[in-house]
Structures are given as C-alpha cells and as structure tokens.
Design an enzyme around this catalytic site. Structure first.
Site, PDB file in Angstrom:
ATOM      1  N   LEU A  33       0.813  -1.223   0.000  1.00 47.91           N
ATOM      2  CA  LEU A  33       0.000   0.000   0.000  1.00 47.91           C
ATOM      3  C   LEU A  33       0.842   1.266   0.000  1.00 47.91           C
ATOM      4  O   LEU A  33       1.885   1.339   0.642  1.00 47.91           O
ATOM      5  CB  LEU A  33      -0.934  -0.005   1.219  1.00 47.91           C
ATOM      6  CG  LEU A  33      -1.908  -1.180   1.293  1.00 47.91           C
ATOM      7  CD1 LEU A  33      -2.820  -1.031   2.508  1.00 47.91           C
ATOM      8  CD2 LEU A  33      -2.726  -1.320   0.019  1.00 47.91           C
ATOM      9  N   HIS A  34       0.362   2.243  -0.747  1.00 50.61           N
ATOM     10  CA  HIS A  34       1.004   3.558  -0.813  1.00 50.61           C
ATOM     11  C   HIS A  34      -0.099   4.615  -0.643  1.00 50.61           C
ATOM     12  O   HIS A  34      -1.287   4.262  -0.578  1.00 50.61           O
ATOM     13  CB  HIS A  34       1.775   3.717  -2.131  1.00 50.61           C
ATOM     14  CG  HIS A  34       0.972   3.432  -3.364  1.00 50.61           C
ATOM     15  ND1 HIS A  34      -0.137   4.170  -3.718  1.00 50.61           N
ATOM     16  CD2 HIS A  34       1.099   2.476  -4.318  1.00 50.61           C
ATOM     17  CE1 HIS A  34      -0.646   3.709  -4.845  1.00 50.61           C
ATOM     18  NE2 HIS A  34       0.083   2.662  -5.227  1.00 50.61           N
ATOM     19  N   GLY A  36      -1.629   6.426  -2.593  1.00 47.71           N
ATOM     20  CA  GLY A  36      -2.702   6.330  -3.596  1.00 47.71           C
ATOM     21  C   GLY A  36      -3.812   5.410  -3.104  1.00 47.71           C
ATOM     22  O   GLY A  36      -5.002   5.743  -3.169  1.00 47.71           O
ATOM     23  N   HIS A  37      -3.420   4.241  -2.592  1.00 49.21           N
ATOM     24  CA  HIS A  37      -4.419   3.312  -2.034  1.00 49.21           C
ATOM     25  C   HIS A  37      -5.149   3.973  -0.864  1.00 49.21           C
ATOM     26  O   HIS A  37      -6.364   3.839  -0.717  1.00 49.21           O
ATOM     27  CB  HIS A  37      -3.738   2.044  -1.500  1.00 49.21           C
ATOM     28  CG  HIS A  37      -3.046   1.211  -2.535  1.00 49.21           C
ATOM     29  ND1 HIS A  37      -1.675   1.043  -2.559  1.00 49.21           N
ATOM     30  CD2 HIS A  37      -3.532   0.482  -3.570  1.00 49.21           C
ATOM     31  CE1 HIS A  37      -1.359   0.248  -3.564  1.00 49.21           C
ATOM     32  NE2 HIS A  37      -2.453  -0.111  -4.195  1.00 49.21           N
ATOM     33  N   GLY A 147      -9.327   3.171  -8.508  1.00 52.82           N
ATOM     34  CA  GLY A 147      -8.537   4.327  -8.919  1.00 52.82           C
ATOM     35  C   GLY A 147      -8.607   4.566 -10.421  1.00 52.82           C
ATOM     36  O   GLY A 147      -8.514   3.618 -11.219  1.00 52.82           O
ATOM     37  N   LYS A 149      -6.297   5.687 -12.007  1.00 52.73           N
ATOM     38  CA  LYS A 149      -4.977   5.233 -12.469  1.00 52.73           C
ATOM     39  C   LYS A 149      -5.125   4.029 -13.406  1.00 52.73           C
ATOM     40  O   LYS A 149      -4.401   3.895 -14.384  1.00 52.73           O
ATOM     41  CB  LYS A 149      -4.137   4.876 -11.237  1.00 52.73           C
ATOM     42  CG  LYS A 149      -2.915   4.036 -11.474  1.00 52.73           C
ATOM     43  CD  LYS A 149      -1.781   4.869 -11.985  1.00 52.73           C
ATOM     44  CE  LYS A 149      -0.445   4.162 -11.999  1.00 52.73           C
ATOM     45  NZ  LYS A 149      -0.433   2.766 -12.302  1.00 52.73           N
ATOM     46  N   ASP A 150      -6.059   3.122 -13.058  1.00 56.75           N
ATOM     47  CA  ASP A 150      -6.329   1.953 -13.896  1.00 56.75           C
ATOM     48  C   ASP A 150      -7.645   2.208 -14.647  1.00 56.75           C
ATOM     49  O   ASP A 150      -8.689   1.632 -14.327  1.00 56.75           O
ATOM     50  CB  ASP A 150      -6.401   0.697 -13.032  1.00 56.75           C
ATOM     51  CG  ASP A 150      -5.081   0.426 -12.327  1.00 56.75           C
ATOM     52  OD1 ASP A 150      -4.159  -0.083 -12.973  1.00 56.75           O
ATOM     53  OD2 ASP A 150      -4.948   0.773 -11.131  1.00 56.75           O
ATOM     54  N   GLN A 153      -9.577  -0.704 -16.101  1.00 47.02           N
ATOM     55  CA  GLN A 153     -10.156  -1.521 -15.029  1.00 47.02           C
ATOM     56  C   GLN A 153     -11.472  -0.903 -14.542  1.00 47.02           C
ATOM     57  O   GLN A 153     -12.468  -1.608 -14.330  1.00 47.02           O
ATOM     58  CB  GLN A 153      -9.148  -1.624 -13.881  1.00 47.02           C
ATOM     59  CG  GLN A 153      -9.674  -2.313 -12.636  1.00 47.02           C
ATOM     60  CD  GLN A 153      -8.555  -2.625 -11.664  1.00 47.02           C
ATOM     61  OE1 GLN A 153      -7.842  -3.594 -11.833  1.00 47.02           O
ATOM     62  NE2 GLN A 153      -8.384  -1.811 -10.640  1.00 47.02           N
ATOM     63  N   SER A 185       2.516   4.066  -7.703  1.00 45.00           N
ATOM     64  CA  SER A 185       2.262   2.676  -8.093  1.00 45.00           C
ATOM     65  C   SER A 185       3.168   1.764  -7.284  1.00 45.00           C
ATOM     66  O   SER A 185       4.313   2.131  -6.979  1.00 45.00           O
ATOM     67  CB  SER A 185       2.557   2.501  -9.588  1.00 45.00           C
ATOM     68  OG  SER A 185       2.702   1.125  -9.893  1.00 45.00           O
TER      69      SER A 185
HETATM   70  P1  AMP Z   1      -3.525  -2.319  -6.884  1.00 43.34           P
HETATM   71  O1  AMP Z   1      -3.125  -2.705  -5.506  1.00 43.34           O
HETATM   72  O2  AMP Z   1      -2.402  -1.837  -7.742  1.00 43.34           O
HETATM   73  O3  AMP Z   1      -4.396  -3.361  -7.544  1.00 43.34           O
HETATM   74  O4  AMP Z   1      -4.463  -1.045  -6.727  1.00 43.34           O
HETATM   75  C1  AMP Z   1      -5.593  -1.066  -5.898  1.00 43.34           C
HETATM   76  C2  AMP Z   1      -6.455   0.129  -6.196  1.00 43.34           C
HETATM   77  O5  AMP Z   1      -5.712   1.315  -5.956  1.00 43.34           O
HETATM   78  C3  AMP Z   1      -6.912   0.174  -7.666  1.00 43.34           C
HETATM   79  O6  AMP Z   1      -8.262   0.601  -7.708  1.00 43.34           O
HETATM   80  C4  AMP Z   1      -5.981   1.204  -8.250  1.00 43.34           C
HETATM   81  O7  AMP Z   1      -6.526   1.856  -9.384  1.00 43.34           O
HETATM   82  C5  AMP Z   1      -5.804   2.159  -7.092  1.00 43.34           C
HETATM   83  N1  AMP Z   1      -4.584   2.964  -7.240  1.00 43.34           N
HETATM   84  C6  AMP Z   1      -3.343   2.503  -7.537  1.00 43.34           C
HETATM   85  N2  AMP Z   1      -2.489   3.549  -7.656  1.00 43.34           N
HETATM   86  C7  AMP Z   1      -3.216   4.668  -7.432  1.00 43.34           C
HETATM   87  C8  AMP Z   1      -2.902   6.078  -7.437  1.00 43.34           C
HETATM   88  N3  AMP Z   1      -1.669   6.523  -7.692  1.00 43.34           N
HETATM   89  N4  AMP Z   1      -3.899   6.947  -7.164  1.00 43.34           N
HETATM   90  C9  AMP Z   1      -5.166   6.504  -6.914  1.00 43.34           C
HETATM   91  N5  AMP Z   1      -5.518   5.199  -6.907  1.00 43.34           N
HETATM   92  C10 AMP Z   1      -4.559   4.301  -7.165  1.00 43.34           C
END
Ligand code: AMP
Length: 281
Positions: A33-34, A36-37, A147, A149-150, A153, A185
């Site tokens: 997690l960062h 963004g999450h 997000g 970002k995707d 998706q 990311s």
């Molecule tokens: P992931 O763990 O990469 O599958 O991402 C989980 C959720 O976090 C997905 O809905 C992504 O689109 C969202 N997400 C990833 N990076 C960001 C970001 N930089 N800003 C906003 N949402 C993000």
C-alpha cells in the site's frame, strides 16, 4: 481494526453488518500500500460506516511471464497503514480459499477488456473481473472504490456491475501523483534513480496533451504524435501503446475528441518495469 483471513468469516461478518443496517465500502487492493491506495480509503470513509480493505495478490490476473511471484509483499506495514487510515476490517484471504482445487468459474467482460491492457495482457481482465465479482459476493459492499490510475479496469468493472446487476456503486478516485508528476504505483519501487527520471515522461506527455487541449487542440492524431514524440526522447522507455479512447467503452476516438469523454492512456516499458498512466482530456 480487525484482520480477517477466512472467506466464510468475512461473509458472516458482512451479513451481520448488513442486518444492522450498516453501509459497507470496499477498497480492493493487492497490498504494498502507498498513499494512492489510502486516498481510496479516505473516500470510502466518507461514503460508508464500515470500510473493508482487501489485500490479495490475485494470481489469475497475472500472465505466465509476469511478476506475480515477485509482486511486493509487506503485510505488516500494510496493516499498520490501514489501521492509521481508520480502516475497520482488512480481508486478507489465502489463495487456496479464493481458488480452491478444481476451481473452474470465471467472469469475462468481452468487449471493453479487449484493447489496450487486454491486448498486451490477454487474461488480465478475466482475472480482475473474476476476483472482483468474488469479493463483491464475499464482502457484500454497498459501494466499491477504484482508482482512475487503472482507467480500463474502472471501465471493465463498471460494465460488469451493470451487466451482472450487482447492486453496488462504483466510485472512481483521482490518480494520486508524486510532486514531480509520477503516478504512485506499487511497481515504482522497481525503478532505479535513472529509470525513475525517465519514467517521468509519462506524466509529462499526459500534461502536454492536457495543455494542448486547453489551448484548443482537438485532433487525436496531433495529440498522440506529440506525446509519442516526447516519450521517444527517453532511451530506456519503450511505448506499448499511446491511445486516446472513449473513457467508458475504451474504443479508439477517431478524428477529434469531445471534452470530458476521452482519455489519453499510455503504457510503457521502462527497461523491464511496465508502467501505465492516463489523463482524462
Ligand atoms: P492495486 O493494488 O495496484 O491493484 O491497486 C488497488 C487500487 O488502488 C486500484 O483501484 C488502483 O486503481 C488504485 N490505485 C493505484 N495507484 C493509485 C494512485 N496513484 N492513485 C489513486 N488510486 C490508485
């Protein structure tokens, strides 16, 4: 905050929360997690009484030559981040509980999932729609946050929710970026300092496109040509695609864009690190 690992326990909890009239917001993640999450969690907290974050590195959305086995794992740090963000429940299922032996049912969106990420990662969205449908059935959320970002998706899941009559609101969160523009990311940690500098061209190309649009440019070919030209100046960066598509259907926009309905979406390799980014035009 409570951590739940069993599917049946999560289902029982979801049923009892619903019986008490509590609104449930779901934030599906693959962990590492960062901020963004965590921005998704903040939105979730504003929408429901109970926030459930799921952490599951979903094997079915990775292709055979992709980074599944080396996808970053840091459960303790993730749990601490969730706790600090005010998450109520973290659901961390075992792969064998989600996909038991002889598992054989998949959810496939057959149109929006085809181009872009679908073209270069053929079974990716089949894995995404399958796991998200399963998480919807397990966590029984009223809303789920994804997000921008995707972007593809978001489009694929929104279509799945409509097509399969999930009574769930899909909420889209804006992309959180570093101050220099790089979209946050989990894969950014693979970048060396030099690669990271070159990776900045993604957000620079997208910013250039939005500036051109603000200045009156509407022609798809000119916007793509300029972005491609900028990216081409970086020696470590190889373009997988630079496209302008309808944000709902992911179909290529021909001729000129209509403001607000088009998204410029980019995927590149920075050496061996695959990055994506996009901006609504
Ligand atoms: P992931 O763990 O990469 O599958 O991402 C989980 C959720 O976090 C997905 O809905 C992504 O689109 C969202 N997400 C990833 N990076 C960001 C970001 N930089 N800003 C906003 N949402 C993000």
């Amino acid at each position: 905050m409570q951590t739940i690992t069993s599917v049946s326990e999560m289902q029982l909890l979801a049923e009892s929360l619903r019986a008490q009239g509590q609104r449930i917001a779901l934030v599906p993640t693959m962990g590492a997690l960062h901020p963004g999450h965590l921005s998704l969690v903040t939105i979730a907290k504003g929408l429901a009484q109970v926030v459930v974050v799921t952490i599951f590195v979903n094997p079915t959305q990775f292709g055979p030559s992709e980074d599944f086995s080396k996808y970053p794992k840091q459960l303790e740090a993730d749990l601490a981040a969730c706790e600090a963000a005010g998450v109520d429940y973290v659901f961390v299922p075992e792969a064998a509980d989600i996909y038991p032996k002889n598992y054989s049912t998949y959810v496939v969106e057959e149109h929006i999932a085809k181009p872009l990420e679908g073209a270069s990662r053929p079974s990716h969205f089949r894995g995404v729609t399958t796991v998200v449908a399963k998480l919807f059935n397990i966590v029984r959320p009223h809303c789920a946050i994804f997000g921008q970002k995707d972007a593809q998706q978001v489009a694929v899941i929104s279509k799945m929710v409509a097509d399969l009559n999930f009574n769930i609101e899909v909420v889209v969160a804006p992309t959180l970026r570093e101050v220099d523009g790089l979209a946050l990311s989990s894969r950014n940690r693979y970048l060396t300092t030099t690669q990271r500098v070159e990776a900045l061209v993604l957000s620079r190309a997208l910013r250039k496109a939005t500036e051109m649009v603000a200045a009156g440019e509407r022609r798809v070919d000119r916007l793509i040509a300029e972005a491609t030209h900028l990216i081409g100046q970086q020696r470590r960066v190889r373009i997988i695609y630079v496209s302008i598509v309808n944000r709902l259907t992911m179909e290529a926009v021909k001729g000129e864009i209509t403001l607000g309905s088009a998204v410029m979406t980019i995927a590149v390799w920075v050496d061996e690190v695959r990055l994506i980014d996009n901006e609504i035009l």
